[in-house]
Design a protein around this motif. Sequence first.
Motif, short mmCIF file in Angstrom:
data_model
loop_
_atom_site.label_atom_id
_atom_site.label_comp_id
_atom_site.label_asym_id
_atom_site.label_seq_id
_atom_site.Cartn_x
_atom_site.Cartn_y
_atom_site.Cartn_z
N PHE A 29 0.82 -1.21 0.00
CA PHE A 29 0.00 0.00 0.00
C PHE A 29 0.86 1.26 0.00
O PHE A 29 0.35 2.36 -0.11
CB PHE A 29 -0.93 0.02 1.21
N GLY A 30 2.16 1.07 0.18
CA GLY A 30 3.04 2.23 0.22
C GLY A 30 3.01 2.92 1.58
O GLY A 30 3.61 3.96 1.76
N ARG A 31 2.28 2.34 2.52
CA ARG A 31 2.20 2.89 3.87
C ARG A 31 2.11 1.71 4.81
O ARG A 31 1.57 0.68 4.45
CB ARG A 31 0.93 3.75 4.03
N ARG A 76 -8.90 -2.48 7.68
CA ARG A 76 -7.53 -2.20 7.24
C ARG A 76 -7.10 -0.93 7.94
O ARG A 76 -7.77 0.10 7.87
CB ARG A 76 -7.54 -2.01 5.72
N ARG A 111 -13.64 19.67 -1.35
CA ARG A 111 -12.35 19.29 -1.92
C ARG A 111 -11.42 20.49 -1.95
O ARG A 111 -10.75 20.76 -2.93
CB ARG A 111 -12.50 18.74 -3.34
N ARG A 151 -17.20 6.98 5.48
CA ARG A 151 -16.89 6.03 4.38
C ARG A 151 -17.42 6.57 3.05
O ARG A 151 -16.65 6.75 2.12
CB ARG A 151 -17.46 4.65 4.68
N HIS A 208 -15.41 9.64 1.87
CA HIS A 208 -14.15 9.44 1.16
C HIS A 208 -14.38 9.00 -0.28
O HIS A 208 -13.60 9.31 -1.17
CB HIS A 208 -13.28 8.43 1.91
N GLN A 209 -15.47 8.27 -0.53
CA GLN A 209 -15.78 7.87 -1.91
C GLN A 209 -16.13 9.11 -2.74
O GLN A 209 -15.77 9.21 -3.90
CB GLN A 209 -16.94 6.87 -1.95
N GLU A 249 -14.93 11.93 -2.60
CA GLU A 249 -13.73 12.70 -2.97
C GLU A 249 -13.27 12.36 -4.38
O GLU A 249 -12.52 13.11 -4.98
CB GLU A 249 -12.60 12.44 -1.96
N MET A 250 -13.70 11.21 -4.92
CA MET A 250 -13.29 10.82 -6.27
C MET A 250 -14.16 11.45 -7.35
O MET A 250 -14.00 11.16 -8.53
CB MET A 250 -13.32 9.30 -6.40
N ARG A 284 -3.35 16.27 8.30
CA ARG A 284 -3.08 15.59 7.04
C ARG A 284 -1.60 15.64 6.69
O ARG A 284 -1.02 14.66 6.24
CB ARG A 284 -3.88 16.26 5.92
N GLY A 293 0.22 12.26 6.45
CA GLY A 293 0.43 11.94 5.04
C GLY A 293 -0.69 11.11 4.47
O GLY A 293 -0.51 10.35 3.52
N SER A 294 -1.89 11.23 5.03
CA SER A 294 -3.01 10.41 4.59
C SER A 294 -3.56 10.94 3.27
O SER A 294 -3.27 12.05 2.86
CB SER A 294 -4.11 10.40 5.65
N ALA A 295 -4.36 10.12 2.61
CA ALA A 295 -5.01 10.54 1.37
C ALA A 295 -6.22 11.38 1.72
O ALA A 295 -7.17 10.89 2.31
CB ALA A 295 -5.42 9.31 0.57
N GLY A 296 -6.19 12.66 1.37
CA GLY A 296 -7.29 13.54 1.72
C GLY A 296 -7.34 13.76 3.22
O GLY A 296 -6.48 13.29 3.98
#
Lengths: 282, 354
Positions: free
Chosen positions: B11-13, B28, B110, B237, B240-241, B243-244, B293, B297-300
């Motif tokens: 996951f890179g993290r 997770r 955003r 939850r 966060h969806q 955000e796409m 953040r 370093g989290s996503a969003g």
Amino acid sequence: MAEMNEHDPERTTTSRLSARDITIGYDRRIIAEHLNVAIPDQSFTVIVGPNACGKSTLLRALARLLKPTAGEVLLDGKTIHGHPAREVARTLGLLPQTSIAPDGITVADLVARGRYPHQKLIRQWSREDEAAVIEAMAATKVTGFSHRLVDELSGGQRQRVWVAMVLAQQTPILLLDEPTTFLDIAHQIELLELLRELNRGKGQTVVAVLHDLNHACRYASHLIAMRDGAVLAEGRPADIVTAELVEQVFGIACLVIEDPVSHTPLIVPKGGNLHPFEEQFK
Amino acid sequence: MSDTPTTGIAFGRPTGIVRLFGERFSQRLDLRTLTICGVLLVLAVAVAVLTLASGEYQIPVDQVIGALFGQASAKLHMVVVEWRLPRTLLALIMGAALGVSGAIFQSLTRNPLGSPDVIGFNAGAYTGALVIITMTGGGFVAVAGGALAGGILTALAVYLLAWRGGVQGFRLIIVGIGVSAMLTSLNTWMLMRAQLEVAMAAATWGAGSLNGLGLDRLLQVSVILALLLPCALILSRPMHQLEMGDDAARALGVNAEGTRLGLTVVGVALTATVTAAAGPIMFVALSAPQIARRLSGSAGVALLPSACMGALLLAAADFLAQRAFAPTQLPVGIVTVCIGGLYFACLLMREARR
């Protein structure tokens, strides 16, 4: 055109996803009226047409993102708006024309978001989720850089990641809105080959809106040609693509010859200043 | 606890997986984010203990901790637990509420400039409070009620004005700025017309202060937050969806408009609770999610780190408000505006450089 047999002559004519007499549009602007489309199961269906012909709008309606003002989109024989959103999301996946990768998200994290319709509040990372993400990343060849930030990737890699996200959704039907638009020719072919593999290997129904007519002819097993909100022709590219149809749909004069590699129709536009060359073909 | 400590996916993290009860429960976990949350919480508690120890009557830290665990003289217990503790706890939980509220609005819009202030909530709350103070002369419950009504009505008006078959983040910000500007001028006009003592009372409320808040207020605020924060977590939850982008989220089965409305209501309610109890406390909601953040370093933006960061920020601001110019007690809102102003300038310079 013997090779065309690889497009599965025994293709079933059943259709889980279809639009019946739909009128679609935005606000009060009608884009298309009385549209009838059936997506053959296990087909690689490509929708083509000039800009603003309503092809993306049709795809959005098929994906339940846009409610027709009349008529209905049917999924498994039932109006798609009668299905719960999450259930639809487990049956058909959509790659929109533009999606936004959240700041600082890694590839694997983004692909994992495709599992949303399969997850619950207390069950957010089951073994099935994990397996689906691994499989989707392998199929799109993004596993090698799954740890990297999406922002850092090239356009081609990024598009593969988005496809992986939709694949992780594990839907029998896959809709893609102009997936090749911002890619160079090498990455366009790479992506189309990937879609063909998914279609042939797993029997996933693929529906894509494409701009390039030659790509459409080469990869589609079922072609839908639209203009001004109407379907002008529908069927196997080899059966329906003629110079007359291209002129009708795109308003350009052209020759249709056989693609020497794929033996599918190849459209060669004549253009205005090419008359001397035209003579050679006569 | 978990039968697979790590995942087969890079996951890179640092990622941990928890599967319990025959896999009926699975999560997770982002270990870096969790670590940051832990560190921030420890710091917030440390600042809180420091705040409990200091004041006109200084108490050694070990005796403060003793008092918290019920091992101190009756006098010490009274000072630490009965006088100082409710206010300090309020700073922690109201800071967390503001952090979550800011994270919600930044995710919805955003935009790192998204916050309840942006959709006009604070300007509207001030208008509501001013109207009540001018008409009735004040009283805590009346002013809190007026502020609530003003803030919620303004947020609702901004939401409806920004509606074009759905609400987009950017339009929400633009409409919010416009409505805020109009209300601010209305507020100034009301203050100028008001009599001196009314204007004084209004200015005190408008600065945002924890001075004089006690156990009763703590109980009210914690009950409301205990209801709101789980709602925020459940909605995070689909948040966060979203955000796409709407299409991507809806194709994944998210009810975009419903989620957005729910998040707006929860976000406004969180800020409203704080504003009703303490007056407008600016900038915590704006800065906490972004600082958290950067650290994680989290996503969003994420809710949990934003909550921890908000708690730390407000606790620290309250400590400064009490001690910086002691014995003069500053309203905590003044301190957060100073800290927030600095943060805001940094943010704008970063954005300008890009």
